[in-house]
Write a protein that holds these residues in place. Structure first.
Motif, PDB file in Angstrom:
ATOM      1  N   ASN A   5       0.845  -1.192   0.000  1.00  0.00           N
ATOM      2  CA  ASN A   5       0.000   0.000   0.000  1.00  0.00           C
ATOM      3  C   ASN A   5       0.877   1.238   0.000  1.00  0.00           C
ATOM      4  O   ASN A   5       1.810   1.327   0.793  1.00  0.00           O
ATOM      5  CB  ASN A   5      -0.901  -0.002   1.238  1.00  0.00           C
ATOM      6  CG  ASN A   5      -1.671   1.279   1.384  1.00  0.00           C
ATOM      7  OD1 ASN A   5      -1.251   2.175   2.100  1.00  0.00           O
ATOM      8  ND2 ASN A   5      -2.785   1.379   0.712  1.00  0.00           N
ATOM      9  N   VAL A   6       0.589   2.179  -0.888  1.00  0.00           N
ATOM     10  CA  VAL A   6       1.257   3.481  -0.871  1.00  0.00           C
ATOM     11  C   VAL A   6       0.337   4.426  -0.112  1.00  0.00           C
ATOM     12  O   VAL A   6      -0.800   4.664  -0.532  1.00  0.00           O
ATOM     13  CB  VAL A   6       1.552   3.991  -2.299  1.00  0.00           C
ATOM     14  CG1 VAL A   6       2.173   5.374  -2.259  1.00  0.00           C
ATOM     15  CG2 VAL A   6       2.461   3.015  -3.028  1.00  0.00           C
ATOM     16  N   GLU A   9      -0.518   8.883  -2.558  1.00  0.00           N
ATOM     17  CA  GLU A   9      -0.067   8.838  -3.943  1.00  0.00           C
ATOM     18  C   GLU A   9       0.312  10.242  -4.423  1.00  0.00           C
ATOM     19  O   GLU A   9      -0.551  11.056  -4.689  1.00  0.00           O
ATOM     20  CB  GLU A   9      -1.149   8.265  -4.847  1.00  0.00           C
ATOM     21  CG  GLU A   9      -1.459   6.809  -4.577  1.00  0.00           C
ATOM     22  CD  GLU A   9      -2.476   6.252  -5.557  1.00  0.00           C
ATOM     23  OE1 GLU A   9      -2.651   6.812  -6.649  1.00  0.00           O
ATOM     24  OE2 GLU A   9      -3.115   5.249  -5.207  1.00  0.00           O
ATOM     25  N   PHE A  13       3.988   9.159  -8.432  1.00  0.00           N
ATOM     26  CA  PHE A  13       3.460   7.803  -8.313  1.00  0.00           C
ATOM     27  C   PHE A  13       2.291   7.607  -9.270  1.00  0.00           C
ATOM     28  O   PHE A  13       2.205   6.590  -9.953  1.00  0.00           O
ATOM     29  CB  PHE A  13       3.013   7.495  -6.880  1.00  0.00           C
ATOM     30  CG  PHE A  13       2.466   6.104  -6.739  1.00  0.00           C
ATOM     31  CD1 PHE A  13       3.329   5.030  -6.579  1.00  0.00           C
ATOM     32  CD2 PHE A  13       1.107   5.864  -6.796  1.00  0.00           C
ATOM     33  CE1 PHE A  13       2.831   3.737  -6.476  1.00  0.00           C
ATOM     34  CE2 PHE A  13       0.604   4.580  -6.695  1.00  0.00           C
ATOM     35  CZ  PHE A  13       1.471   3.511  -6.533  1.00  0.00           C
ATOM     36  N   LYS A  14       1.414   8.585  -9.347  1.00  0.00           N
ATOM     37  CA  LYS A  14       0.252   8.477 -10.227  1.00  0.00           C
ATOM     38  C   LYS A  14       0.661   8.361 -11.695  1.00  0.00           C
ATOM     39  O   LYS A  14      -0.034   7.709 -12.472  1.00  0.00           O
ATOM     40  CB  LYS A  14      -0.680   9.678 -10.034  1.00  0.00           C
ATOM     41  CG  LYS A  14      -1.376   9.655  -8.693  1.00  0.00           C
ATOM     42  CD  LYS A  14      -2.233  10.884  -8.501  1.00  0.00           C
ATOM     43  CE  LYS A  14      -2.873  10.874  -7.122  1.00  0.00           C
ATOM     44  NZ  LYS A  14      -3.663  12.079  -6.882  1.00  0.00           N
ATOM     45  N   TYR A  18       3.392   1.923 -11.534  1.00  0.00           N
ATOM     46  CA  TYR A  18       3.034   1.198 -10.322  1.00  0.00           C
ATOM     47  C   TYR A  18       1.548   1.342 -10.008  1.00  0.00           C
ATOM     48  O   TYR A  18       0.923   2.338 -10.353  1.00  0.00           O
ATOM     49  CB  TYR A  18       3.835   1.695  -9.122  1.00  0.00           C
ATOM     50  CG  TYR A  18       5.315   1.418  -9.223  1.00  0.00           C
ATOM     51  CD1 TYR A  18       5.787   0.129  -9.430  1.00  0.00           C
ATOM     52  CD2 TYR A  18       6.242   2.432  -9.110  1.00  0.00           C
ATOM     53  CE1 TYR A  18       7.143  -0.137  -9.518  1.00  0.00           C
ATOM     54  CE2 TYR A  18       7.600   2.180  -9.191  1.00  0.00           C
ATOM     55  CZ  TYR A  18       8.037   0.895  -9.392  1.00  0.00           C
ATOM     56  OH  TYR A  18       9.384   0.641  -9.481  1.00  0.00           O
ATOM     57  N   GLU A  19       1.035   0.349  -9.313  1.00  0.00           N
ATOM     58  CA  GLU A  19      -0.356   0.361  -8.857  1.00  0.00           C
ATOM     59  C   GLU A  19      -0.358   0.335  -7.336  1.00  0.00           C
ATOM     60  O   GLU A  19       0.512  -0.274  -6.723  1.00  0.00           O
ATOM     61  CB  GLU A  19      -1.110  -0.856  -9.375  1.00  0.00           C
ATOM     62  CG  GLU A  19      -1.246  -0.908 -10.879  1.00  0.00           C
ATOM     63  CD  GLU A  19      -1.957  -2.175 -11.334  1.00  0.00           C
ATOM     64  OE1 GLU A  19      -2.698  -2.777 -10.533  1.00  0.00           O
ATOM     65  OE2 GLU A  19      -1.751  -2.555 -12.487  1.00  0.00           O
ATOM     66  N   ASN A  20      -1.345   0.963  -6.744  1.00  0.00           N
ATOM     67  CA  ASN A  20      -1.500   0.917  -5.303  1.00  0.00           C
ATOM     68  C   ASN A  20      -2.253  -0.357  -4.925  1.00  0.00           C
ATOM     69  O   ASN A  20      -3.038  -0.887  -5.706  1.00  0.00           O
ATOM     70  CB  ASN A  20      -2.251   2.150  -4.803  1.00  0.00           C
ATOM     71  CG  ASN A  20      -1.931   2.461  -3.358  1.00  0.00           C
ATOM     72  OD1 ASN A  20      -1.319   1.681  -2.652  1.00  0.00           O
ATOM     73  ND2 ASN A  20      -2.353   3.626  -2.913  1.00  0.00           N
ATOM     74  N   ASN A  21      -2.004  -0.840  -3.724  1.00  0.00           N
ATOM     75  CA  ASN A  21      -2.677  -2.018  -3.160  1.00  0.00           C
ATOM     76  C   ASN A  21      -2.441  -3.275  -3.986  1.00  0.00           C
ATOM     77  O   ASN A  21      -3.360  -4.081  -4.162  1.00  0.00           O
ATOM     78  CB  ASN A  21      -4.166  -1.737  -2.957  1.00  0.00           C
ATOM     79  CG  ASN A  21      -4.383  -0.601  -1.991  1.00  0.00           C
ATOM     80  OD1 ASN A  21      -3.837  -0.604  -0.890  1.00  0.00           O
ATOM     81  ND2 ASN A  21      -5.142   0.393  -2.404  1.00  0.00           N
ATOM     82  N   THR A  61       3.504  -0.975   3.843  1.00  0.00           N
ATOM     83  CA  THR A  61       3.065   0.372   3.524  1.00  0.00           C
ATOM     84  C   THR A  61       4.269   1.214   3.150  1.00  0.00           C
ATOM     85  O   THR A  61       5.242   1.275   3.910  1.00  0.00           O
ATOM     86  CB  THR A  61       2.327   1.015   4.705  1.00  0.00           C
ATOM     87  OG1 THR A  61       1.215   0.178   5.052  1.00  0.00           O
ATOM     88  CG2 THR A  61       1.828   2.405   4.354  1.00  0.00           C
TER      89      THR A  61
END
Length: 82
Positions: A5-6, A9, A13-14, A18-21, A61
């Motif tokens: 988890n980030v 964001e 990052f956006k 990369y993808e979150n979670n 995290t």
């Protein structure tokens, strides 16, 4: 399942691939990916933020904060301390 988890964001990052979670079946794969992401983000993103990974249970995290600048030994760098 293990999750990366980030926490916040940032724009870099956006815009990244990369993808979150992200979810992983085993802890080792999740840890390796989280540390690789942390390293990449600290080295390749814009430099405004610093990233650090924290493990809590089944979640890794990646925390986002202001980048820590190297200390100048108490000197502000203005040239008047010497």
């Amino acid at each position: 399942m293990f999750t990366i988890n980030v926490a916040r964001e940032c724009g870099c990052f956006k815009r990244s691939p990369y993808e979150n979670n992200m979810q992983f079946d085993n802890k080792d794969d999740a840890l390796i990916q989280a540390k690789a992401m942390e390293k990449h983000m600290n080295e390749k993103f814009c430099g405004k933020h610093g990233f650090v990974t924290e493990e809590t249970g089944d979640t890794f995290t990646i925390h986002v904060g202001e980048k820590q600048h190297a200390s100048a030994g108490g000197c502000c760098g203005g040239g008047h301390c010497s």
